[in-house]
Structure formats: structure tokens, C-alpha cells
Write an enzyme that holds these catalytic residues in place. Structure first.
Site, PDB file in Angstrom:
ATOM      1  N   LYS A  16       0.813  -1.221   0.000  1.00 35.88           N
ATOM      2  CA  LYS A  16       0.000   0.000   0.000  1.00 35.88           C
ATOM      3  C   LYS A  16       0.843   1.265   0.000  1.00 35.88           C
ATOM      4  CE  LYS A  16      -4.395  -1.931   1.217  1.00 35.88           C
ATOM      5  NZ  LYS A  16      -5.449  -2.198   2.188  1.00 35.88           N
TER       6      LYS A  16
ATOM      7  N   ARG B 287      -3.658 -10.123   5.057  1.00 34.13           N
ATOM      8  CA  ARG B 287      -3.957 -10.217   3.628  1.00 34.13           C
ATOM      9  C   ARG B 287      -2.770  -9.659   2.842  1.00 34.13           C
ATOM     10  NH1 ARG B 287      -6.109  -6.916  -0.320  1.00 34.13           N
ATOM     11  NH2 ARG B 287      -7.584  -7.848  -1.781  1.00 34.13           N
TER      12      ARG B 287
END
Ligand code: 7PM
Length: 279
Positions: free
Chosen positions: A221, A255
Site C-alpha cells: 500500500k 492479507r
């Protein structure tokens, strides 16, 4: 803590890994390398070998500004992959969707977890979820994927996010969805700037008050990109560090795009935790 996924029971005393299986042609970090069902199955097989407990099959990119996908398009993308994984592999299947029709079809084909970034707020989603018995990950998002990164703002972190999740858990239980089926996720990057993401990670321990398993997604991210000054494909070390920090603060499922190194890191972490408890 335990999580039942179909016939499987995941003992969450040991942290677990969910591998990301994108079947979108516009996924930002896989560059469309796994578009066909066949390639996606090979990727899922590799993730299973690497130690993933769950594969998360997604057919609609939640990338800011990404095109919305039609119901038929999403079904065409995810269903062959879910059917193939269910027939050939031995990992739990999560379906990454907000559409009730996709949830129903996926669960009927063998998905035992629904990962909904809209936390069952889409029309008909909570009713659909009440009909099946798959687990559900409720994720926080401020705004919508198209606009969420424009000017995210909070009165209190992590309080605002915990309040939202508390409300969604209450909506689920009111709809007849038992708490034993629920997981919560702070939704890193979904209507959050770097300071917000870091404040959430620093205070992740407070989410334990919800009394539900915590799932986190930090893999590749932007905050990790900004901290490391690296492009999406080069954020492995930053992502593994973030995963270890999250698990140390109570996250039970991570995840990630990068299953093998994440599994290794969490094995080390778990062994050290156990050693600490034994003396
Ligand atoms: C572009 C931007 C593509 C962001 C993909 C993403 C999460 C999730 C996603 C998460 C749960 C990504 C995200 N992130 N589901 N789906 N938690 N439960 O980086 O943090 O994978 S999509």
C-alpha cells in the site's frame, strides 16, 4: 480464538495468511499477469504451496478511480477461479465482493469467507449474508473508492473506525448473522492518509475491544511506498515489517500479495511468542 470456514477450523492462536488473488485486468501491482482463470489457478496453487491458509478471489478493483465492474463481468471473472480452487486445491476460499449476487454464487461454489470492503452496506448484501453461513470480513472505508483519498478526515482515531465497525457488527447481529461468523478490518488506505494509517496501526490493539478476529491488509500500500520510497512491486520488506507489527498488536489474519515471506516472518514471530509464554 477460532474461525470456522466451512469444514475447516482455523485456530487463530497462530497468525494466518490470506493470499491476494486478483482476477481483474487492471490490478495495480500484478499488472494483469493473472487474468485468465488458468493463470489465476496456478497463482492460487503457488500460494497454497507457500503456506497461505486462505486465498482471496477478487474481480472488482477497489483502486481509487477504477472502473466499476458489471455483475456479469464480475461473475465471469471470479466464478471459474472459485470453482477451480474448490475442485483442485485445499485452501479456504474468500470472495472479495460487495455484490449480493456474487456473494451467493461464490458461497454456493465453495467460498467460505466473504471479504466485503463495503461491510455489507450495499443494497441487499446484509440480507444475502444472513442466508448463507460463510464468515464475513467487515472492513472500514471512509467515502467510496472513487473519492475516498481526496480529503480523508477523522475526529478521532482509532475511535471513529472502531465506532463504525461496532455499528456494522450490530447491524449484522440484528440481521441474524452470528458474531462467530464475523471478522473486522480497519481498512488501511480506504479513506486514510499516511498519518491516519500509521495512527491506526500504532493503536491496532484497541480493536481487540470488539472481541472479533482482526484482519489487516497493508501489502504494497501507498503509505509503505511513501515510507520506503519504493514502487508497488518493491515494497516487500516494508509490507512484511508492517504485517509483523500488526500481528504483534493483535491482528490474526494478514492479507498479502507476498505469501511466502509473510508466512516465514509470522512463523518466527509465533515461535518467539510461544517461547516467551513457556518460561
Ligand atoms: C488498488 C488499491 C488496488 C488498493 C487494490 C487495493 C483490503 C481489502 C483491498 C484490505 C480487506 C489492496 C487494495 N485492501 N480487503 N481489499 N482489507 N479486507 O491493496 O485492507 O489490495 S484492495
Amino acid at each position: 480464538m477460532e474461525l470456522r470456514l466451512g469444514h475447516r477450523v482455523l485456530d487463530l492462536e497462530r497468525p494466518r495468511v490470506m493470499g491476494i488473488l486478483n482476477v481483474t485486468p487492471d490490478s495495480f501491482s500484478d499488472g494483469g499477469r493473472y487474468t485468465s482463470a488458468e493463470e489465476a489457478l496456478l497463482h492460487a496453487e503457488q500460494m497454497q504451496r507457500d503456506g497461505a491458509d486462505i486465498v482471496d478471489v477478487g474481480g472488482e478493483s477497489t483502486r481509487p478511480g477504477a472502473d466499476r465492474v458489471s455483475l456479469q463481468q464480475e461473475l465471469d471473472r471470479v466464478m471459474p477461479v472459485i470453482e477451480g480452487v474448490a475442485a483442485r486445491l485445499d485452501v479456504a476460499i474468500s470472495v472479495d465482493t460487495s455484490k449480493p449476487e456474487v456473494m451467493r454464487a461464490a458461497v454456493a461454489a465453495g467460498a467460505t469467507l466473504v471479504n466485503d470492503v463495503f461491510a455489507l452496506r450495499r443494497e441487499g448484501a446484509i440480507e444475502a449474508a444472513a442466508e448463507f453461513d460463510a464468515a464475513i470480513c467487515l472492513m472500514h472505508m471512509q467515502g467510496t473508492p472513487g473519492t475516498m483519498q481526496k480529503a480523508p478526515a477523522y475526529d478521532e482515531l482509532p475511535g471513529d473506525v472502531i465506532d463504525f465497525l461496532t455499528e456494522r457488527v450490530a447491524a449484522c447481529t440484528a440481521a441474524g448473522i452470528g458474531r462467530a461468523r464475523l471478522l473486522v478490518d480497519p481498512g488501511f488506505g480506504f479513506g486514510k492518509n499516511d498519518a491516519h494509517n500509521l495512527a491506526l496501526l500504532a493503536n491496532l490493539g484497541q480493536f481487540s475491544a470488539l472481541g472479533l478476529p482482526i484482519l489487516v491488509g497493508l501489502s504494497r500500500k501507498r503509505t509503505l511506498g511513501n515510507l520506503s520510497a519504493r514502487r508497488a512491486g518493491d515494497r516487500l520488506a516494508a509490507g512484511v515489517a508492517a504485517a509483523v507489527i500488526a500481528v504483534s498488536k493483535g491482528a490474526r489474519i494478514v492479507r498479502t500479495h507476498d505469501v511466502a515471506p509473510t508466512v516465514d516472518a509470522l512463523k518466527v514471530m509465533h515461535a518467539v511468542e510461544q517461547a516467551g509464554r513457556q518460561r
